[in-house]
Design a protein around this motif. Sequence first.
Motif, PDB file in Angstrom:
ATOM      1  N   MET A   5       0.876  -1.169  -0.043  1.00 51.38           N
ATOM      2  CA  MET A   5      -0.047   0.119  -0.039  1.00 51.38           C
ATOM      3  C   MET A   5       0.934   1.427   0.044  1.00 51.38           C
ATOM      4  SD  MET A   5      -1.806   0.604   3.621  1.00 51.38           S
ATOM      5  CE  MET A   5      -0.836   0.882   5.119  1.00 51.38           C
ATOM      6  N   LEU A   6       2.112   1.363   0.661  1.00 51.75           N
ATOM      7  CA  LEU A   6       2.981   2.365   0.618  1.00 51.75           C
ATOM      8  C   LEU A   6       3.399   2.583  -0.934  1.00 51.75           C
ATOM      9  CD1 LEU A   6       5.092   1.849   3.911  1.00 51.75           C
ATOM     10  CD2 LEU A   6       2.893   3.026   3.485  1.00 51.75           C
ATOM     11  N   ARG A   7       3.763   1.523  -1.499  1.00 56.35           N
ATOM     12  CA  ARG A   7       4.155   1.654  -2.811  1.00 56.35           C
ATOM     13  C   ARG A   7       2.972   2.180  -3.891  1.00 56.35           C
ATOM     14  NH1 ARG A   7       7.498  -3.798  -3.054  1.00 56.35           N
ATOM     15  NH2 ARG A   7       9.741  -3.019  -2.193  1.00 56.35           N
ATOM     16  N   SER A   8       1.799   1.986  -3.494  1.00 56.64           N
ATOM     17  CA  SER A   8       0.620   2.018  -4.530  1.00 56.64           C
ATOM     18  C   SER A   8      -0.092   3.364  -4.382  1.00 56.64           C
ATOM     19  CB  SER A   8      -0.245   0.853  -4.656  1.00 56.64           C
ATOM     20  OG  SER A   8       0.421  -0.287  -4.551  1.00 56.64           O
ATOM     21  N   VAL A   9      -0.118   3.871  -3.078  1.00 53.54           N
ATOM     22  CA  VAL A   9      -0.842   5.030  -3.093  1.00 53.54           C
ATOM     23  C   VAL A   9       0.013   6.289  -3.701  1.00 53.54           C
ATOM     24  CG1 VAL A   9      -2.311   4.326  -1.321  1.00 53.54           C
ATOM     25  CG2 VAL A   9      -0.095   5.716  -0.551  1.00 53.54           C
ATOM     26  N   GLY A  10      -0.834   7.309  -3.728  1.00 50.78           N
ATOM     27  CA  GLY A  10       0.076   8.700  -4.024  1.00 50.78           C
ATOM     28  C   GLY A  10       1.209   8.970  -3.104  1.00 50.78           C
ATOM     29  N   THR A  11       1.020   9.067  -1.720  1.00 50.36           N
ATOM     30  CA  THR A  11       2.142   9.075  -0.721  1.00 50.36           C
ATOM     31  C   THR A  11       2.155   8.004   0.180  1.00 50.36           C
ATOM     32  OG1 THR A  11       1.568  11.475  -1.072  1.00 50.36           O
ATOM     33  CG2 THR A  11       3.004  10.869   0.873  1.00 50.36           C
ATOM     34  N   GLY A  12       3.278   7.434   0.311  1.00 50.66           N
ATOM     35  CA  GLY A  12       3.467   6.339   1.128  1.00 50.66           C
ATOM     36  C   GLY A  12       4.449   6.827   2.462  1.00 50.66           C
ATOM     37  N   VAL A  13       3.959   6.596   3.585  1.00 54.41           N
ATOM     38  CA  VAL A  13       4.765   7.072   4.848  1.00 54.41           C
ATOM     39  C   VAL A  13       5.063   5.988   5.583  1.00 54.41           C
ATOM     40  CG1 VAL A  13       5.090   8.715   6.701  1.00 54.41           C
ATOM     41  CG2 VAL A  13       3.293   9.215   4.559  1.00 54.41           C
ATOM     42  N   ALA A  14       6.429   5.817   5.971  1.00 58.22           N
ATOM     43  CA  ALA A  14       6.778   4.828   6.789  1.00 58.22           C
ATOM     44  C   ALA A  14       6.944   5.590   8.276  1.00 58.22           C
ATOM     45  CB  ALA A  14       8.183   4.100   6.204  1.00 58.22           C
TER      46      ALA A  14
END
Length: 265
Positions: free
Chosen positions: A215-224
Amino acid sequence: MNVRAIFIDMDGTLLTSSNYISRRNMEAIYGLMNEGVKVFLATGRHYEVTAPYHKEIGLNTPMICLNGAAIHDAETGKAKQLKTVRLNEERFHHLTAENPFNVMIHTANGLYCKETNEEIVYWTKVGQIPPRYIGDLRQANYQDVLKYSVRTGAPSPKLSALFKKEAEVIDWNDGFELVAPNVSKWSAIKSILNEFRFSPNDVVAIGDGPNDIEMLRSVGTGVAMGNASEEVKTAADFVTGHHENDGLAEFIERYLLKSYDSYAI
Protein backbone atom coordinates in the motif's frame (compact mmCIF):
# COMPACT_ATOMS: atom_id res chain seq x y z
CA MET A 1 -0.33 18.30 -0.21
CA ASN A 2 -3.91 17.86 -1.47
CA VAL A 3 -5.23 14.67 0.12
CA ARG A 4 -8.74 13.22 0.09
CA ALA A 5 -8.14 10.07 2.16
CA ILE A 6 -5.61 8.53 4.54
CA PHE A 7 -5.25 4.84 5.43
CA ILE A 8 -3.62 4.26 8.81
CA ASP A 9 -2.09 1.05 10.14
CA MET A 10 -2.72 0.39 13.83
CA ASP A 11 0.03 -1.56 15.63
CA GLY A 12 3.32 0.30 15.44
CA THR A 13 1.65 3.30 13.78
CA LEU A 14 -1.56 4.62 15.34
CA LEU A 15 -1.06 2.89 18.69
CA THR A 16 1.66 3.00 21.32
CA SER A 17 3.15 -0.29 22.47
CA SER A 18 0.59 -0.14 25.30
CA ASN A 19 -2.21 -0.15 22.72
CA TYR A 20 -3.32 3.43 23.30
CA ILE A 21 -3.94 6.28 20.89
CA SER A 22 -1.97 9.28 22.11
CA ARG A 23 -3.71 12.61 22.52
CA ARG A 24 -1.49 14.17 19.87
CA ASN A 25 -2.34 11.45 17.34
CA MET A 26 -6.03 11.83 18.12
CA GLU A 27 -5.91 15.61 17.70
CA ALA A 28 -4.08 15.30 14.39
CA ILE A 29 -6.71 12.86 13.08
CA TYR A 30 -9.50 15.18 14.23
CA GLY A 31 -7.78 17.98 12.35
CA LEU A 32 -7.85 15.94 9.14
CA MET A 33 -11.48 15.01 9.62
CA ASN A 34 -12.38 18.67 10.19
CA GLU A 35 -10.73 19.50 6.89
CA GLY A 36 -12.84 16.88 5.07
CA VAL A 37 -10.21 14.15 4.72
CA LYS A 38 -11.62 10.62 4.95
CA VAL A 39 -9.74 8.59 7.59
CA PHE A 40 -9.61 4.79 7.36
CA LEU A 41 -8.00 2.10 9.53
CA ALA A 42 -6.10 -0.63 7.65
CA THR A 43 -4.85 -3.34 9.98
CA GLY A 44 -3.84 -6.95 10.36
CA ARG A 45 -6.16 -7.18 13.37
CA HIS A 46 -9.55 -8.83 13.25
CA TYR A 47 -12.72 -6.76 13.44
CA GLU A 48 -13.45 -7.16 17.16
CA VAL A 49 -10.13 -5.60 18.20
CA THR A 50 -10.30 -2.90 15.53
CA ALA A 51 -13.82 -1.62 16.15
CA PRO A 52 -13.24 -0.17 19.67
CA TYR A 53 -10.50 2.13 18.34
CA HIS A 54 -12.57 3.01 15.28
CA LYS A 55 -15.36 4.02 17.68
CA GLU A 56 -12.97 5.88 20.00
CA ILE A 57 -11.83 8.10 17.14
CA GLY A 58 -15.38 8.54 15.88
CA LEU A 59 -14.80 7.27 12.35
CA ASN A 60 -17.63 6.52 9.94
CA THR A 61 -15.54 4.79 7.28
CA PRO A 62 -15.18 1.06 6.45
CA MET A 63 -12.50 -0.89 8.33
CA ILE A 64 -9.86 -2.95 6.53
CA CYS A 65 -9.03 -5.93 8.74
CA LEU A 66 -6.87 -9.06 8.60
CA ASN A 67 -4.45 -7.56 6.07
CA GLY A 68 -7.23 -6.91 3.56
CA ALA A 69 -9.01 -10.25 3.85
CA ALA A 70 -12.01 -8.47 5.37
CA ILE A 71 -13.69 -5.10 4.98
CA HIS A 72 -16.29 -4.22 7.62
CA ASP A 73 -19.10 -1.69 7.54
CA ALA A 74 -18.60 1.26 9.88
CA GLU A 75 -22.09 1.26 11.41
CA THR A 76 -23.18 -2.38 11.53
CA GLY A 77 -19.78 -4.07 11.68
CA LYS A 78 -20.98 -6.58 9.12
CA ALA A 79 -18.46 -7.82 6.60
CA LYS A 80 -18.82 -6.03 3.28
CA GLN A 81 -16.15 -8.21 1.73
CA LEU A 82 -14.45 -11.46 2.80
CA LYS A 83 -11.58 -13.21 0.99
CA THR A 84 -11.01 -16.75 2.23
CA VAL A 85 -7.75 -18.67 1.85
CA ARG A 86 -7.60 -22.39 1.13
CA LEU A 87 -4.60 -24.46 2.11
CA ASN A 88 -3.93 -28.17 2.08
CA GLU A 89 -4.86 -28.46 5.77
CA GLU A 90 -3.23 -31.85 6.29
CA ARG A 91 0.06 -30.53 4.92
CA PHE A 92 -0.21 -27.25 6.88
CA HIS A 93 -0.73 -29.03 10.19
CA HIS A 94 1.97 -31.59 9.41
CA LEU A 95 4.43 -28.71 9.04
CA THR A 96 3.24 -26.73 12.06
CA ALA A 97 1.52 -28.90 14.68
CA GLU A 98 4.57 -30.78 15.98
CA ASN A 99 6.69 -27.66 16.43
CA PRO A 100 6.80 -25.53 19.60
CA PHE A 101 5.17 -22.42 18.18
CA ASN A 102 1.68 -21.03 18.19
CA VAL A 103 -0.75 -21.13 15.30
CA MET A 104 -3.76 -18.81 15.08
CA ILE A 105 -6.50 -19.25 12.51
CA HIS A 106 -8.82 -16.31 11.90
CA THR A 107 -12.12 -17.39 10.35
CA ALA A 108 -15.34 -15.63 9.43
CA ASN A 109 -16.80 -17.07 12.65
CA GLY A 110 -13.97 -16.35 15.08
CA LEU A 111 -10.48 -17.28 16.22
CA TYR A 112 -9.03 -20.78 16.62
CA CYS A 113 -5.60 -21.18 18.18
CA LYS A 114 -3.13 -23.83 19.23
CA GLU A 115 -2.49 -22.13 22.60
CA THR A 116 -3.26 -18.87 24.31
CA ASN A 117 -0.78 -16.06 24.96
CA GLU A 118 -0.65 -12.42 26.07
CA GLU A 119 -1.78 -11.23 22.67
CA ILE A 120 -4.88 -13.43 22.69
CA VAL A 121 -5.68 -12.41 26.28
CA TYR A 122 -5.52 -8.78 25.13
CA TRP A 123 -7.70 -9.50 22.09
CA THR A 124 -10.27 -11.17 24.34
CA LYS A 125 -10.29 -8.23 26.74
CA VAL A 126 -10.68 -5.61 24.02
CA GLY A 127 -12.97 -7.52 21.69
CA GLN A 128 -15.03 -9.18 24.43
CA ILE A 129 -15.04 -12.44 22.44
CA PRO A 130 -12.77 -15.35 23.46
CA PRO A 131 -11.30 -17.82 20.95
CA ARG A 132 -13.79 -20.40 19.72
CA TYR A 133 -11.19 -23.13 20.24
CA ILE A 134 -7.81 -23.56 21.95
CA GLY A 135 -5.87 -26.78 21.47
CA ASP A 136 -4.72 -29.21 18.78
CA LEU A 137 -5.99 -27.55 15.62
CA ARG A 138 -6.07 -30.88 13.83
CA GLN A 139 -9.10 -31.63 15.98
CA ALA A 140 -10.81 -28.26 15.42
CA ASN A 141 -13.82 -27.91 13.15
CA TYR A 142 -13.33 -24.61 11.37
CA GLN A 143 -14.06 -23.23 7.92
CA ASP A 144 -13.95 -19.98 5.93
CA VAL A 145 -10.38 -19.08 6.94
CA LEU A 146 -9.39 -15.46 6.36
CA LYS A 147 -5.86 -15.52 7.79
CA TYR A 148 -3.39 -18.03 9.22
CA SER A 149 -0.77 -16.73 11.64
CA VAL A 150 2.21 -18.89 12.54
CA ARG A 151 4.33 -17.55 15.39
CA THR A 152 7.68 -19.32 15.29
CA GLY A 153 9.49 -16.78 17.45
CA ALA A 154 12.04 -16.02 14.72
CA PRO A 155 12.17 -15.21 10.98
CA SER A 156 11.09 -18.35 9.11
CA PRO A 157 11.31 -17.65 5.36
CA LYS A 158 12.16 -21.24 4.46
CA LEU A 159 9.01 -22.52 6.14
CA SER A 160 6.76 -19.75 4.86
CA ALA A 161 8.05 -20.22 1.30
CA LEU A 162 6.44 -23.66 1.25
CA PHE A 163 3.01 -21.98 1.10
CA LYS A 164 3.65 -19.44 -1.67
CA LYS A 165 1.77 -21.47 -4.29
CA GLU A 166 -1.34 -21.55 -2.11
CA ALA A 167 -1.39 -18.19 -0.40
CA GLU A 168 -0.05 -14.66 -0.12
CA VAL A 169 2.80 -14.85 2.40
CA ILE A 170 3.75 -12.07 4.84
CA ASP A 171 7.04 -12.68 6.64
CA TRP A 172 7.57 -11.17 10.10
CA ASN A 173 10.49 -11.28 12.53
CA ASP A 174 8.57 -13.76 14.69
CA GLY A 175 6.92 -15.91 12.03
CA PHE A 176 4.60 -15.43 9.08
CA GLU A 177 1.00 -14.92 8.01
CA LEU A 178 -0.99 -16.39 5.12
CA VAL A 179 -3.96 -14.83 3.34
CA ALA A 180 -5.63 -15.60 0.01
CA PRO A 181 -3.60 -15.02 -3.17
CA ASN A 182 -3.58 -11.38 -4.28
CA VAL A 183 -5.10 -10.22 -0.98
CA SER A 184 -3.43 -7.33 0.81
CA LYS A 185 -4.26 -4.05 2.45
CA TRP A 186 -3.74 -2.49 -0.97
CA SER A 187 -6.27 -4.82 -2.65
CA ALA A 188 -8.83 -3.76 -0.04
CA ILE A 189 -7.90 -0.09 -0.43
CA LYS A 190 -8.49 -0.35 -4.19
CA SER A 191 -11.99 -1.67 -3.52
CA ILE A 192 -12.72 1.23 -1.17
CA LEU A 193 -11.27 3.81 -3.55
CA ASN A 194 -13.61 2.54 -6.26
CA GLU A 195 -16.54 2.86 -3.86
CA PHE A 196 -15.65 6.43 -2.89
CA ARG A 197 -14.41 7.36 -6.38
CA PHE A 198 -11.02 8.49 -5.13
CA SER A 199 -7.83 8.34 -7.16
CA PRO A 200 -4.82 6.60 -5.58
CA ASN A 201 -2.90 9.82 -6.27
CA ASP A 202 -5.09 11.63 -3.72
CA VAL A 203 -4.39 9.08 -0.98
CA VAL A 204 -1.85 8.79 1.84
CA ALA A 205 -1.04 5.48 3.54
CA ILE A 206 1.09 5.15 6.66
CA GLY A 207 2.44 2.03 8.33
CA ASP A 208 5.43 0.17 9.72
CA GLY A 209 5.22 -3.50 8.78
CA PRO A 210 5.85 -5.83 5.85
CA ASN A 211 2.07 -6.04 5.39
CA ASP A 212 2.11 -2.30 4.62
CA ILE A 213 4.72 -2.31 1.86
CA GLU A 214 2.37 -2.75 -1.10
CA MET A 215 0.00 0.00 0.00
CA LEU A 216 2.89 2.39 0.67
CA ARG A 217 4.21 1.81 -2.85
CA SER A 218 0.82 2.05 -4.53
CA VAL A 219 -0.84 5.17 -3.13
CA GLY A 220 0.05 8.74 -4.02
CA THR A 221 2.05 9.20 -0.80
CA GLY A 222 3.42 6.33 1.25
CA VAL A 223 4.74 7.05 4.74
CA ALA A 224 6.85 4.70 6.86
CA MET A 225 7.12 5.02 10.61
CA GLY A 226 10.50 5.61 12.21
CA ASN A 227 10.22 2.21 13.88
CA ALA A 228 9.78 0.44 10.53
CA SER A 229 12.41 -1.82 9.00
CA GLU A 230 14.66 -0.55 6.21
CA GLU A 231 12.66 -2.58 3.70
CA VAL A 232 9.47 -0.72 4.65
CA LYS A 233 11.22 2.65 4.71
CA THR A 234 12.62 2.04 1.23
CA ALA A 235 9.09 1.44 -0.08
CA ALA A 236 7.86 4.80 1.26
CA ASP A 237 8.03 8.37 -0.01
CA PHE A 238 8.49 9.77 3.51
CA VAL A 239 9.78 8.48 6.84
CA THR A 240 8.29 10.01 9.97
CA GLY A 241 8.98 9.57 13.68
CA HIS A 242 8.68 6.54 15.95
CA HIS A 243 5.21 5.37 16.95
CA GLU A 244 6.09 5.96 20.62
CA ASN A 245 6.88 9.58 19.75
CA ASP A 246 3.68 10.38 17.81
CA GLY A 247 5.24 9.88 14.39
CA LEU A 248 1.77 9.68 12.85
CA ALA A 249 0.80 13.10 14.21
CA GLU A 250 4.22 14.49 13.26
CA PHE A 251 3.60 13.72 9.59
CA ILE A 252 -0.02 14.90 9.59
CA GLU A 253 0.88 18.19 11.27
CA ARG A 254 3.81 18.88 9.00
CA TYR A 255 2.43 17.86 5.62
CA LEU A 256 -1.35 17.41 5.67
CA LEU A 257 -3.06 19.91 7.96
CA LYS A 258 -3.75 23.16 6.15
CA SER A 259 -4.03 25.10 9.39
CA TYR A 260 -2.07 23.19 12.02
CA ASP A 261 -2.05 26.10 14.46
CA SER A 262 -5.82 25.72 14.83
CA TYR A 263 -5.36 22.19 16.19
CA ALA A 264 -2.20 22.62 18.21
CA ILE A 265 -2.51 21.42 21.80
